[in-house]
Design an enzyme around this catalytic site. Structure first.
Site, mmCIF file in Angstrom:
data_model
loop_
_atom_site.group_PDB
_atom_site.id
_atom_site.type_symbol
_atom_site.label_atom_id
_atom_site.label_comp_id
_atom_site.label_asym_id
_atom_site.label_seq_id
_atom_site.Cartn_x
_atom_site.Cartn_y
_atom_site.Cartn_z
ATOM 1 N N ASN A 1 1.779 1.209 6.416
ATOM 2 C CA ASN A 1 0.588 0.540 5.902
ATOM 3 C C ASN A 1 0.578 0.664 4.390
ATOM 4 O O ASN A 1 0.357 1.746 3.852
ATOM 5 C CB ASN A 1 -0.661 1.181 6.518
ATOM 6 C CG ASN A 1 -1.967 0.568 6.037
ATOM 7 O OD1 ASN A 1 -2.013 -0.101 5.021
ATOM 8 N ND2 ASN A 1 -3.031 0.839 6.772
ATOM 9 N N HIS B 1 -3.088 -7.767 7.928
ATOM 10 C CA HIS B 1 -2.864 -6.503 7.237
ATOM 11 C C HIS B 1 -2.150 -5.566 8.202
ATOM 12 O O HIS B 1 -2.528 -5.429 9.372
ATOM 13 C CB HIS B 1 -4.202 -5.920 6.798
ATOM 14 C CG HIS B 1 -4.134 -4.494 6.384
ATOM 15 N ND1 HIS B 1 -3.181 -4.003 5.521
ATOM 16 C CD2 HIS B 1 -4.914 -3.422 6.722
ATOM 17 C CE1 HIS B 1 -3.371 -2.718 5.341
ATOM 18 N NE2 HIS B 1 -4.420 -2.339 6.065
ATOM 19 N N CYS C 1 -7.589 -2.868 1.219
ATOM 20 C CA CYS C 1 -6.515 -3.526 1.965
ATOM 21 C C CYS C 1 -6.737 -5.026 2.121
ATOM 22 O O CYS C 1 -5.842 -5.740 2.559
ATOM 23 C CB CYS C 1 -6.344 -2.871 3.330
ATOM 24 S SG CYS C 1 -5.994 -1.100 3.237
#
Length: 323
Positions: free
Chosen positions: A279, A248, A117
Site C-alpha cells: 500500500n 487504491h 490515499c
C-alpha cells in the site's frame, strides 16, 4: 482566453519502485506471526522500501520523467506539476517544487495536494480543471510516498501493509474528454479510523500512523460502492463499459469486496498491484495503472474506474480513458 472547448486526457503513465524488497518473512519476524497469516490478511507477498537516497522528490521525479518520456515529450512542455503525498514532512517547502526542480526542464508552476490515499484522484481532478479552464495545457500529476517512515515495524495494523514508491501521469488538453467528473468528499465523523494524533512527539521523533483496520474495512464496503457508482453515472457509463478497475491498493480483501459490491463483469480487469508493491497511499493508483498497462498494453484507450480512499476518510473516484 481560448473559446475552443478543451478537455483533459491522460497521455502517459510512469512509476518508480525502490530497489529494496521487504518480504513477508522479514515482516513476520518483527510481528511474531507466520507468513501465511500475513498473506491471507493483506494479499501482499512483497513490498518496497526506499533508502536514504530515494527521497520523495527523487522518486517522484523518476516517475515523472518516465511518464514524460513515454509520451514522446520533454519536461519543457510541462506547464504545471501537482504532487500528492501524505508523508511529506517539510511543511515549509513544496514537494511539487522539489520534484519539479529535479526535472531536466522544471515547470514554473508547482503545488501540493494532501488528501491521503485519495490524493492522486483529487490531484487528477485539479489537473483536469486547470486544463479545461485553459489555465494550463500540460500537467504532470505525481504521487510519491515513503509510508515506512511513518509506521513502526511492530504494529500489526500498519507494518504488513504500507510501502514506498511513486507514480505519475501526464495530462494534456484534447478535443475529446478523457476524464470523467469525480465523486469525492470526506467523512469527518470517521476521521479517527486512520490518524496521526501527534505528528511530533516530545522527543522530537515523528509519531507513527495509527489505523483501525476492521473499522476501515467496514467503512469502505458500506460507503464506497455508492461513490464509485456515482462516478460511473457522472461519466455516463456503467460497469459493462469498463475495461479495468484500479482501486487504491489498500488491502486485497477490500479490493475483492469492492469488486463484488460493484458487480463487475468478468471482462473487467481488477488491478492487484498490492501483491508486490504493498500500500503506497497516494502513489498506489498510478503505480497500479502502470503495472496494468505494462502487462496489458491492449487496454490503452479503454475505460478504467479509479477509486481512492484513506486517512481523514477522504475519498474520490472518476472514470478515465487509459493512456
Amino acid at each position: 482566453m481560448s473559446s475552443t472547448p478543451t478537455y483533459a486526457q491522460l497521455r502517459s503513465v510512469g512509476s518508480y519502485r525502490p530497489s529494496h524488497v521487504l518480504t513477508n518473512e522479514t515482516v513476520a519476524a518483527h510481528l511474531d506471526v507466520n507468513e501465511t497469516w500475513l498473506h491471507r490478511r493483506t494479499g501482499i507477498r512483497t513490498r518496497r522500501v526506499a533508502d536514504d537516497r530515494e527521497t520523495l522528490a527523487y522518486m517522484g521525479a523518476q516517475a515523472a520523467v518516465t511518464a514524460t518520456r513515454r509520451a514522446g515529450a520533454s519536461t519543457d512542455t510541462v506547464d504545471c506539476l501537482i504532487a500528492a503525498s501524505m508523508t511529506h514532512q517539510d511543511h515549509g517547502a513544496s514537494l511539487a517544487r522539489s520534484i519539479a526542480d529535479l526535472l531536466p526542464e522544471p515547470p514554473r508552476a508547482a503545488l501540493d495536494v494532501n488528501a491521503a490515499c485519495a490524493g492522486f484522484c483529487v490531484a487528477l481532478e485539479l489537473a483536469r480543471c486547470l486544463i479545461q479552464g485553459h489555465t494550463f495545457n500540460t500537467v504532470l500529476v505525481v504521487g510519491s510516498e515513503r509510508m515506512r517512515d511513518i509506521i513502526t515495524d511492530d504494529d500489526r495494523a500498519t507494518a504488513p501493509v504500507f510501502a514506498d514508491g511513486a507514480g505519475a501521469v501526464l495530462l494534456h488538453g484534447a478535443p475529446e474528454p478523457g476524464i470523467g467528473s469525480p465523486a469525492w468528499g470526506s467523512d469527518p465523523a470517521r476521521r479517527h479510523l486512520i490518524t496521526r494524533p501527534d505528528p511530533r512527539q516530545a522527543d522530537g521523533e515523528l509519531s507513527p500512523l495509527q489505523m483501525q483496520g476492521p473499522q476501515v474495512y467496514r467503512w469502505v464496503i458500506d460507503h464506497l460502492p455508492d461513490v464509485a457508482t456515482t462516478a460511473l453515472e457522472r461519466a455516463g457509463v456503467d460497469v459493462h463499459d469498463l475495461a479495468a478497475f484500479i482501486p487504491h491498493q489498500s488491502n486485497d480483501r477490500i479490493i475483492t469486496a469492492l469488486s463484488v459490491a460493484l458487480a463487475l463483469p468478468p471482462h473487467v480487469t481488477v488491478v492487484r498491484d498490492i501483491t508486490h508493491s504493498g500500500n503506497t497511499a497516494a502513489a498506489s493508483i498510478p503505480m497500479a495503472m502502470d503495472t496494468l498497462l505494462q502487462t496489458r498494453p491492449d487496454l490503452a484507450g479503454k475505460l478504467a474506474l479509479l477509486l481512492g480512499y484513506g486517512a481523514g476518510m477522504t475519498f474520490a473516484a472518476q472514470v478515465v480513458q487509459l493512456p
